[in-house]
Design a protein around this motif. Structure first.
Motif, mmCIF file in Angstrom:
data_model
loop_
_atom_site.group_PDB
_atom_site.id
_atom_site.type_symbol
_atom_site.label_atom_id
_atom_site.label_comp_id
_atom_site.label_asym_id
_atom_site.label_seq_id
_atom_site.Cartn_x
_atom_site.Cartn_y
_atom_site.Cartn_z
ATOM 1 N N GLU A 33 -26.217 48.754 16.708
ATOM 2 C CA GLU A 33 -27.216 48.788 15.652
ATOM 3 C C GLU A 33 -27.705 50.206 15.392
ATOM 4 O OE1 GLU A 33 -29.625 46.875 12.742
ATOM 5 O OE2 GLU A 33 -27.997 46.102 13.983
ATOM 6 N N GLN A 34 -27.687 51.046 16.438
ATOM 7 C CA GLN A 34 -28.259 52.381 16.286
ATOM 8 C C GLN A 34 -27.720 53.301 17.366
ATOM 9 O OE1 GLN A 34 -32.587 52.767 15.475
ATOM 10 N NE2 GLN A 34 -32.651 53.920 17.389
ATOM 11 N N ILE A 35 -27.437 54.546 16.983
ATOM 12 C CA ILE A 35 -27.085 55.591 17.941
ATOM 13 C C ILE A 35 -28.040 56.754 17.724
ATOM 14 C CG2 ILE A 35 -25.324 57.288 18.607
ATOM 15 C CD1 ILE A 35 -23.196 55.235 17.914
ATOM 16 N N GLN A 36 -28.561 57.287 18.826
ATOM 17 C CA GLN A 36 -29.520 58.391 18.722
ATOM 18 C C GLN A 36 -29.057 59.561 19.576
ATOM 19 O OE1 GLN A 36 -33.743 57.520 18.995
ATOM 20 N NE2 GLN A 36 -34.096 59.356 20.225
ATOM 21 N N TYR A 37 -29.111 60.753 18.965
ATOM 22 C CA TYR A 37 -28.818 62.002 19.670
ATOM 23 C C TYR A 37 -30.120 62.790 19.816
ATOM 24 C CZ TYR A 37 -24.037 61.078 17.909
ATOM 25 O OH TYR A 37 -22.835 60.518 17.594
ATOM 26 N N ASP A 38 -30.342 63.357 20.982
ATOM 27 C CA ASP A 38 -31.472 64.254 21.209
ATOM 28 C C ASP A 38 -30.922 65.659 21.415
ATOM 29 O OD1 ASP A 38 -33.285 62.197 21.023
ATOM 30 O OD2 ASP A 38 -33.268 61.788 23.163
ATOM 31 N N LEU A 39 -31.257 66.566 20.501
ATOM 32 C CA LEU A 39 -30.724 67.917 20.524
ATOM 33 C C LEU A 39 -31.816 68.924 20.867
ATOM 34 C CD1 LEU A 39 -28.546 66.407 18.682
ATOM 35 C CD2 LEU A 39 -28.100 68.673 17.729
ATOM 36 N N ASP A 40 -31.371 70.016 21.439
ATOM 37 C CA ASP A 40 -32.271 71.120 21.752
ATOM 38 C C ASP A 40 -32.667 71.826 20.458
ATOM 39 O OD1 ASP A 40 -33.660 73.060 23.221
ATOM 40 O OD2 ASP A 40 -31.930 74.387 23.197
ATOM 41 N N SER A 41 -33.934 72.214 20.370
ATOM 42 C CA SER A 41 -34.435 72.980 19.231
ATOM 43 C C SER A 41 -35.103 74.230 19.759
ATOM 44 C CB SER A 41 -35.436 72.147 18.414
ATOM 45 O OG SER A 41 -36.037 72.927 17.410
ATOM 46 N N GLN A 42 -34.641 75.379 19.305
ATOM 47 C CA GLN A 42 -35.246 76.634 19.712
ATOM 48 C C GLN A 42 -36.262 77.081 18.662
ATOM 49 O OE1 GLN A 42 -32.426 79.427 21.762
ATOM 50 N NE2 GLN A 42 -30.907 78.019 20.920
ATOM 51 N N ASP A 43 -37.315 77.733 19.118
ATOM 52 C CA ASP A 43 -38.452 78.048 18.259
ATOM 53 C C ASP A 43 -38.064 78.840 17.028
ATOM 54 O OD1 ASP A 43 -40.101 76.716 19.993
ATOM 55 O OD2 ASP A 43 -40.776 78.521 21.047
ATOM 56 N N ASP A 44 -37.028 79.648 17.128
ATOM 57 C CA ASP A 44 -36.658 80.527 16.017
ATOM 58 C C ASP A 44 -35.685 79.868 15.047
ATOM 59 O OD1 ASP A 44 -37.117 83.106 14.904
ATOM 60 O OD2 ASP A 44 -35.081 83.684 15.466
ATOM 61 N N ASP A 45 -35.230 78.665 15.350
ATOM 62 C CA ASP A 45 -34.233 78.001 14.497
ATOM 63 C C ASP A 45 -34.855 77.538 13.181
ATOM 64 O OD1 ASP A 45 -32.306 78.358 16.393
ATOM 65 O OD2 ASP A 45 -32.331 76.298 17.148
ATOM 66 N N GLN A 46 -34.129 77.780 12.077
ATOM 67 C CA GLN A 46 -34.477 77.250 10.761
ATOM 68 C C GLN A 46 -33.455 76.186 10.392
ATOM 69 O OE1 GLN A 46 -35.848 80.580 7.886
ATOM 70 N NE2 GLN A 46 -34.220 81.484 9.104
ATOM 71 N N TYR A 47 -33.893 75.100 9.765
ATOM 72 C CA TYR A 47 -33.000 73.990 9.449
ATOM 73 C C TYR A 47 -32.957 73.804 7.932
ATOM 74 C CZ TYR A 47 -33.914 73.321 14.391
ATOM 75 O OH TYR A 47 -34.054 73.526 15.742
ATOM 76 N N MET A 48 -31.840 74.149 7.338
ATOM 77 C CA MET A 48 -31.704 74.160 5.887
ATOM 78 C C MET A 48 -30.578 73.229 5.455
ATOM 79 S SD MET A 48 -31.944 78.252 5.244
ATOM 80 C CE MET A 48 -33.298 79.231 5.899
ATOM 81 N N GLY A 49 -30.682 72.748 4.220
ATOM 82 C CA GLY A 49 -29.646 71.881 3.669
ATOM 83 C C GLY A 49 -30.179 70.499 3.362
ATOM 84 N N PHE A 50 -29.493 69.476 3.881
ATOM 85 C CA PHE A 50 -29.862 68.065 3.692
ATOM 86 C C PHE A 50 -29.776 67.629 2.228
ATOM 87 C CE2 PHE A 50 -32.272 68.927 7.693
ATOM 88 C CZ PHE A 50 -31.648 67.985 8.492
#
Length: 843
Positions: free
Chosen positions: A273-290
């Motif tokens: 029904e569902q798969i979940q990934y937990d990823l590391d996030s670093q303070d300086d990372d910017q997330y663009m797109g989507f």
């Protein structure tokens, strides 16, 4: 809509989706409605989500209670429904019936929707609802229990519903399975992660249960007691078995990110029904797109839902979008793409300091998730992503010009007036779009013809043209002499004709077409074999075409063929596409609504794009608002719909850059807004500032809503001559032509960079924060962008500004308008008159 009407609307709309049972009780006939999975709409209750007849959670989870909701309606106003009972079995064994309680408090309803809180309870009023809602809780059950239940009131019994209980499993301990080729990590219950390494810097993770991808392992694998290291010339991956994690390093050995956990909701048969990934996030990372994201450029701190939805105006307030893509990039570091059509939630350090990616696998049969990670610098990441997602199809050269569009143009005379006015005022353009052209979805509205069977393909000679569309063939000939192309508006929605006073169809041809479509399964169907009906507040109760059936394409090609080969149109504005909701809807190829929802607008536009290009020799376009992960295969996209406000202008800039970074290079907005009447004279400033920006973009589109019914003689179009007339200011036309002419002067440059985007995946429009990720000042210049390789564009996005602060990165720059040169790596304040925009050329 009044607030107190909202719930009544939701409940009314839930009926077509539910499976309904009828029987006679002593007090009359009762209708039960129960839609176990709802329609899975993740946004506000003010759109449409009949959540009042669902299971919550929709799939029972081991060790948790499950709330069951049903709505019931009596056909007689003289009786009230009481004593509704849920009868149920577990693994075939009858359980004690459960008396369901009448829901009298709106806050007891399963509004599992962000934003619905106690302070909004007055939006709904159960006393205004024409049906009653009942609920009960099933006790906590165990994994793999099969639950069957139905509802009963007197002699009325609903049909049976069956569901298997699943369990939530955190995979903290996984090991390599040496008996499987390549690199396969596996848990005790068979859940597996297969890692496939590409030729460049891309890593494909196939996650879940089921078949593996054919793989000739190219990585060097070194295994140790509690993990392994896999190396290629482009990356290094370190796997820890217990506690399980995967760490990714680029070709230089720099740490990029890590998957610190994976979990799933599944049963022992491997259904997920569902798969979940937990990823590391670093303070300086910017997330663009989507994809078409309006609210922000950097999505850090946001939860981004991948669900295409019709959301009229102010999308930036809700985060909703017509065209999401399950892809983001961290500039010069990595990109991540989930190659699935499901509803996916990306919690980008919004709930905690990590990234959580939740793929709701829905009714998909393979029960796996394909996740891709791309490593490298911006150009490498873009190229790797394009190789997986597909390189953007290159549209014809003429489409990079200016598009004139208005909802209110509904006659030949109005189109000819547009052409005459454009010539009078020396306004260049390449396309005219009309929305008000059709009766059936392939016939001009007031033409006369003899109705035929549903499989009959019309020719232009079958029609006698009417007073509104006097001669479309001659009209297109006039347009071609001006190097202009005619585009027609379309939706995939099929509306049944009304009946006259004698009970006969008011549109016999449409009736014949619908009968043929249903007979040949060319519309989306419900699970019970009846045609699916749209639950939306736009085209409610209409059927929609099923583009998974190959017959649909051939039928449309036959029906619409004359529009291309005889009339001479050059494509469609493929509006809509966000109409498919819920797991009960079933397509010809077996996919259900929840799986198909995000792919449906792509199938719709792609089908018509293929037809149009086949019939025009590759000289056609689709101009789409809604789309999914493959929107770049049927260009163009437009960012609609917005109010004519400065806030919306800034949000459109975000959407345009996010689309570009998502491998959707060919896009343009409704310039200076679409919705409502023209504002007052102050709108001139916004109009010209927005025009200046889109002049330095792939294309210009002017668009507007239909005429005001209370004042139909007052045009709403965004044509410059209309504004000049309304505001008694001819300078609007003069300044319009300055920027429009610049756009045409840049055509060779635009085409050069468009071809590069198509071939390499590298965006035409790149935010300064993306282009210079290591420059903290560039991150502050949120509205600035590179247009191609040479021009730095600095839109003026605030009312009343006569100067503008610009940041010029390292290098030397020359002002496009004044010729003045500047040394980079610093901020400047430059003049910003209405007939200029701060644009700088790299020298």
């Amino acid at each position: 809509m009044k607030k107190k009407q909202v719930l009544a609307l939701l409940l009314t709309l839930s009926v077509p989706l539910g499976l309904t049972g009828y029987a006679n009780a002593e007090t009359g006939e009762v209708t039960f409605s129960h839609t176990p999975y709802g329609i899975q709409q993740v946004y506000s209750i003010e759109v449409v989500d009949p959540v009042t007849a669902v299971r919550n959670p929709t799939t029972p989870i081991s060790g948790e209670e499950t709330a069951i909701y049903v709505s019931a309606k009596m056909d007689s106003e003289d009786f009230m429904i009481r004593n509704v009972t849920l009868e149920w079995t577990v693994n075939g064994e009858k359980q004690e019936p459960i008396k369901m309680g009448l829901v009298e408090d709106v806050l007891s309803l399963p509004f599992a929707i962000p934003g619905f809180t106690a302070d909004k309870a007055d939006q709904v009023d159960l006393s205004k609802v024409d049906r009653e809602i009942y609920s009960c809780n099933l006790p906590a059950l165990e994994k793999d229990d099969v639950v069957t239940y139905h509802f009963q009131f007197g002699d009325t019994v609903s049909e049976d519903y069956e569901v298997t209980v699943m369990a939530h499993q955190n995979y903290t301990n996984m090991k390599r399975n040496p008996e499987k080729a390549g690199l396969v990590l596996e848990a005790e219950d068979g859940f597996q992660i297969q890692m496939v390494f590409g030729e460049k810097g891309d890593i494909h993770l196939n996650t879940g249960f089921g078949e593996l991808i054919p793989d000739e392992q190219s990585a060097e694998i070194i295994e140790n007691e509690n993990g392994l290291t896999a190396k290629t010339s482009d990356c290094r991956v370190e796997v820890n078995y217990n506690p399980f994690s995967i760490r990714f390093y680029n070709e230089n050995g720099d740490y990029v990110t890590a998957i610190n956990g994976i979990s799933a909701i599944s049963d022992s048969a491997g259904n997920v029904e569902q798969i979940q990934y937990d990823l590391d996030s670093q303070d300086d990372d910017q997330y663009m797109g989507f994809g078409m994201q309006f609210a922000d450029l950097n999505q850090r701190g946001n939860t981004v839902h991948i669900q295409t939805i019709n959301w009229y105006l102010e999308q930036y307030k809700s985060g909703a979008t017509y065209a999401p893509v399950p892809y983001y990039t961290v500039p010069d570091k990595y990109g991540l793409y989930i190659d699935e059509s499901d509803q996916i939630s990306f919690q980008m350090a919004s709930e905690n300091n990590d990234i959580q990616i939740i793929d709701r696998v829905s009714s998909r049969k393979e029960n796996q998730t394909d996740l891709h990670i791309f490593l490298g610098d911006n150009e490498e990441i873009a190229a790797e992503y394009a190789d997986v997602n597909g390189h953007a199809a290159m549209p014809p050269e003429w489409s990079f010009g200016t598009w004139l569009c208005a909802n209110e143009w509904r006659t030949t005379a109005e189109i000819e007036d547009v052409m005459n006015k454009a010539e009078e005022y020396s306004v260049k353009y390449n396309a005219i779009i009309t929305e008000g052209w059709k009766n059936n979805f392939y016939i001009f509205s007031d033409s006369s013809y003899t109705p035929q069977s549903g499989d009959y393909y019309f020719s232009a000679s079958d029609f006698i043209w009417g007073d509104r569309w006097t001669d479309p063939v001659a009209l297109v000939e006039k347009m071609k002499k001006k190097d202009a192309h005619f585009i027609l508006w379309l939706v995939p929605s099929i509306k049944e004709p009304a009946l006259d006073e004698d009970g006969n169809s008011t549109n016999p041809q449409m009736t014949a077409d619908i009968e043929y479509l249903i007979e040949n399964n060319m519309v989306i169907m419900n699970e019970d074999g009846t045609p699916y009906r749209q639950p939306n507040d736009w085209f409610t109760d209409n059927m929609i075409l099923d583009f998974t059936n190959p017959m649909t394409k051939e039928w449309l090609k036959g029906k619409m063929g004359y529009l291309f080969t005889e009339i001479g149109i050059s494509g469609f504005k493929t509006d809509g596409g966000e109409f498919l909701w819920g797991r009960d809807a079933v397509a010809f190829d077996g996919r259900r609504g929840d799986e198909l929802r995000n792919d449906y607008p792509d199938l719709y536009a792609q089908t018509l794009y293929d037809i149009a290009n086949e019939l025009t020799g590759g000289d056609a376009v689709m101009f789409s608002r809604a789309a999914g992960r493959h929107m770049n295969q049927h260009p163009w996209m437009w960012m609609g719909d917005q109010n004519p406000t400065w806030e919306e202008f800034r949000s459109v800039l975000n959407a345009q850059m996010n689309l570009a970074l998502s491998n959707v290079p060919f896009n343009t907005p409704d310039m200076a807004g679409f919705g409502g009447d023209l504002p007052g004279y102050e709108y001139k400033e916004l109009y010209l500032r927005a025009l200046a920006q889109v002049a330095f973009s792939p294309a210009i589109q002017l668009h507007s809503e239909g005429r005001n019914r209370e004042n139909p003689d007052l045009s709403r179009t965004r044509m410059p001559w209309n504004l000049a007339e309304r505001y008694h200011d001819d300078s609007i036309i003069d300044i319009f032509n300055i920027f429009n002419d610049i756009h045409y002067e840049l055509q060779d440059y635009i085409l050069e960079n468009a071809e590069k985007a198509s071939e390499t995946g590298y965006p035409m429009m790149r935010s300064l924060a993306y282009e210079y990720p290591d420059d903290p000042e560039a991150r502050k210049a949120e509205t600035q962008y590179m247009f191609g390789d040479k021009y730095l564009v600095c839109p003026v996005t605030e009312q009343g500004a006569t100067t503008w602060d610009v940041y010029l990165p390292v290098g030397n720059w020359q002002h496009y308008f004044t010729g003045e040169t500047y040394e980079g790596n610093q901020w400047y304040t430059v003049d910003a008159p209405l007939d200029q925009i701060p644009v700088f050329e790299a020298i």
